[in-house]
Motif scaffolding. Structure first.
Motif, PDB file in Angstrom:
ATOM      1  N   LEU A   1      74.863  32.478  18.171  1.00 60.00           N
ATOM      2  CA  LEU A   1      74.499  32.886  19.522  1.00 60.00           C
ATOM      3  C   LEU A   1      73.668  34.164  19.539  1.00 60.00           C
ATOM      4  O   LEU A   1      72.919  34.412  20.493  1.00 60.00           O
ATOM      5  CB  LEU A   1      75.763  33.074  20.372  1.00 60.00           C
ATOM      6  N   HIS A   2      73.806  34.993  18.494  1.00 60.10           N
ATOM      7  CA  HIS A   2      73.046  36.242  18.439  1.00 60.10           C
ATOM      8  C   HIS A   2      71.576  36.001  18.099  1.00 60.10           C
ATOM      9  O   HIS A   2      70.750  36.912  18.222  1.00 60.10           O
ATOM     10  CB  HIS A   2      73.660  37.173  17.389  1.00 60.10           C
ATOM     11  N   GLU A   3      71.251  34.781  17.676  1.00 58.82           N
ATOM     12  CA  GLU A   3      69.877  34.461  17.317  1.00 58.82           C
ATOM     13  C   GLU A   3      69.132  33.876  18.524  1.00 58.82           C
ATOM     14  O   GLU A   3      69.744  33.291  19.418  1.00 58.82           O
ATOM     15  CB  GLU A   3      69.852  33.451  16.168  1.00 58.82           C
ATOM     16  N   PRO A   4      67.805  33.986  18.557  1.00 58.92           N
ATOM     17  CA  PRO A   4      67.021  33.440  19.678  1.00 58.92           C
ATOM     18  C   PRO A   4      66.823  31.926  19.531  1.00 58.92           C
ATOM     19  O   PRO A   4      65.717  31.441  19.271  1.00 58.92           O
ATOM     20  CB  PRO A   4      65.696  34.201  19.584  1.00 58.92           C
ATOM     21  N   LEU A   5      67.898  31.180  19.689  1.00 57.98           N
ATOM     22  CA  LEU A   5      67.848  29.739  19.495  1.00 57.98           C
ATOM     23  C   LEU A   5      67.010  29.056  20.576  1.00 57.98           C
ATOM     24  O   LEU A   5      67.035  29.454  21.743  1.00 57.98           O
ATOM     25  CB  LEU A   5      69.263  29.160  19.517  1.00 57.98           C
ATOM     26  N   THR A   6      66.316  28.023  20.178  1.00 54.01           N
ATOM     27  CA  THR A   6      65.519  27.230  21.108  1.00 54.01           C
ATOM     28  C   THR A   6      65.990  25.777  21.054  1.00 54.01           C
ATOM     29  O   THR A   6      66.750  25.375  20.168  1.00 54.01           O
ATOM     30  CB  THR A   6      64.030  27.274  20.734  1.00 54.01           C
ATOM     31  N   VAL A   7      65.520  24.996  22.006  1.00 52.90           N
ATOM     32  CA  VAL A   7      65.827  23.567  21.987  1.00 52.90           C
ATOM     33  C   VAL A   7      65.279  22.936  20.714  1.00 52.90           C
ATOM     34  O   VAL A   7      65.904  22.053  20.106  1.00 52.90           O
ATOM     35  CB  VAL A   7      65.239  22.863  23.236  1.00 52.90           C
ATOM     36  N   GLN A   8      64.115  23.422  20.260  1.00 58.59           N
ATOM     37  CA  GLN A   8      63.522  22.902  19.038  1.00 58.59           C
ATOM     38  C   GLN A   8      64.415  23.190  17.827  1.00 58.59           C
ATOM     39  O   GLN A   8      64.561  22.341  16.932  1.00 58.59           O
ATOM     40  CB  GLN A   8      62.132  23.511  18.811  1.00 58.59           C
ATOM     41  N   ASP A   9      65.051  24.380  17.808  1.00 63.27           N
ATOM     42  CA  ASP A   9      65.966  24.719  16.715  1.00 63.27           C
ATOM     43  C   ASP A   9      67.159  23.763  16.689  1.00 63.27           C
ATOM     44  O   ASP A   9      67.557  23.270  15.623  1.00 63.27           O
ATOM     45  CB  ASP A   9      66.480  26.156  16.869  1.00 63.27           C
ATOM     46  N   LEU A  10      67.722  23.501  17.857  1.00 59.12           N
ATOM     47  CA  LEU A  10      68.871  22.602  17.940  1.00 59.12           C
ATOM     48  C   LEU A  10      68.481  21.184  17.548  1.00 59.12           C
ATOM     49  O   LEU A  10      69.221  20.492  16.838  1.00 59.12           O
ATOM     50  CB  LEU A  10      69.448  22.615  19.357  1.00 59.12           C
ATOM     51  N   ALA A  11      67.322  20.750  18.017  1.00 56.01           N
ATOM     52  CA  ALA A  11      66.876  19.396  17.701  1.00 56.01           C
ATOM     53  C   ALA A  11      66.622  19.235  16.211  1.00 56.01           C
ATOM     54  O   ALA A  11      66.977  18.205  15.609  1.00 56.01           O
ATOM     55  CB  ALA A  11      65.618  19.069  18.500  1.00 56.01           C
ATOM     56  N   ALA A  12      66.015  20.255  15.600  1.00 55.48           N
ATOM     57  CA  ALA A  12      65.757  20.188  14.163  1.00 55.48           C
ATOM     58  C   ALA A  12      67.057  20.136  13.377  1.00 55.48           C
ATOM     59  O   ALA A  12      67.187  19.389  12.401  1.00 55.48           O
ATOM     60  CB  ALA A  12      64.912  21.390  13.736  1.00 55.48           C
TER      61      ALA A  12
END
Length: 316
Positions: free
Chosen positions: A221-232
């Motif tokens: 959660l401390h990282e700038p996660l994106t939808v692309q990160d989750l999808a990958a």
């Protein structure tokens, strides 16, 4: 100590009553002390679930002293609830008690007139009948639970757990509610506005793939996660991931991340002396200014006020 009272009556259902007993009637003082004072009330030998007779140590007069009243579901939504129960609920409401219903228990609250002009949930199978029978009630057939002033209502079956944990969270904070959820092996937080049921199968849940993805995100959660990160990470397209999240949680991936970051901030505020600036980083909000803005909007008070409330309550 907060007194939680559960009225039982002929026709009350076993499953939801058992949830109330497990959450509020068991000794949870190892989580926070004091826990709740709990009372089962109603007529002697009420038949619960159509099969078990209940020894009720208190009459309905105990509702006159209860801080919270939780009404379990009823097996016959067309039957008129006992008149003495309805009057006791009205009196408790007038005195300022918090009153909740589980599943079809909303029909009992509606019969008492406590849902008039309010948002209310019930099991989706019976939502249309609740709206038809009580036209002054604003029935929401899609949500897990509602919280409208003194009155709370839960949808069917497992949503009773969600509402019960919501009450614990209100009374004792997110850290205690999350710890209890872990003991019960249930999700620590499902928002009341989440959909009652999944309209289509969720393939990624097989083998706990979706749960593993959520756990992976919670660790970052401390990282700038994106939808692309989750999808990958999940090995799927962003479009399919978004559809999967909505089917399973009722939220978009980014909205789900936002809710989890708020919950992480709540837990850190309750359990640590970490400065708000550092909590903002740990929760993925970046700056204290950003955290304060989003936290105040979501919770209703600034982080510092929230910390004083729950740290003060725990220290007293």
């Amino acid at each position: 100590m907060t007194l939680v009272a559960m009225p039982v009556y002929d026709g009350a259902m076993l499953f939801e009553a058992a949830i109330v007993l497990e959450i509020f009637g068991a000794d949870r003082s190892h989580l926070t002390d004091p826990w709740y004072e709990f009372a089962v009330c109603g007529p002697q030998d009420a038949r619960l679930g159509g099969m078990l007779r209940v020894d009720t140590p208190h009459g309905l007069d105990v509702l006159a002293h209860a801080d919270t009243v939780i009404v379990p579901s009823c097996d016959d939504i067309e039957a008129d609830p006992p008149g003495e129960l309805l009057e006791a609920l009205r009196a408790a409401y007038r005195r300022g008690a918090r009153i909740a219903s589980l599943c079809t228990g909303s029909f009992v609250l509606a019969a008492a007139g406590l849902l008039d002009g309010r948002q209310a949930a019930t099991h989706w199978l019976h939502a249309a009948r609740l709206a038809e029978r009580y036209p002054h009630v604003h029935v929401n057939a899609d949500v897990l639970y509602t919280h409208d002033g003194q009155i709370l209502t839960a949808a069917g079956k497992a949503a009773a757990l969600d509402l019960s944990l919501h009450l614990v969270r209100l009374d004792h904070g997110a850290a205690v509610a999350n710890a209890l959820a872990r003991i019960l092996v249930v999700p620590p937080y499902r928002a009341g506005g989440q959909a009652q049921y999944i309209a289509a199968p969720v393939p990624a849940r097989s083998g706990d793939g979706f749960t593993a993805l959520q756990d992976w995100a919670l660790d970052r959660l401390h990282e700038p996660l994106t939808v692309q990160d989750l999808a990958a990470r999940a090995g799927m397209s962003t479009r399919h991931l978004t559809r999967l999240f909505h089917q399973s949680t009722g939220l978009t991936p980014l909205r789900w991340l936002h809710v989890q970051r708020i919950r992480r901030a709540q837990e850190l505020l309750e359990t640590t002396d970490t400065p708000v600036e550092r909590i903002a980083v740990h929760a993925g909000m970046g700056t204290a200014t950003t955290l304060r803005r989003h936290f105040s909007r979501a919770v209703g008070v600034p982080p510092d006020t929230y910390r004083r409330t729950f740290r003060g309550a725990g220290d007293s």
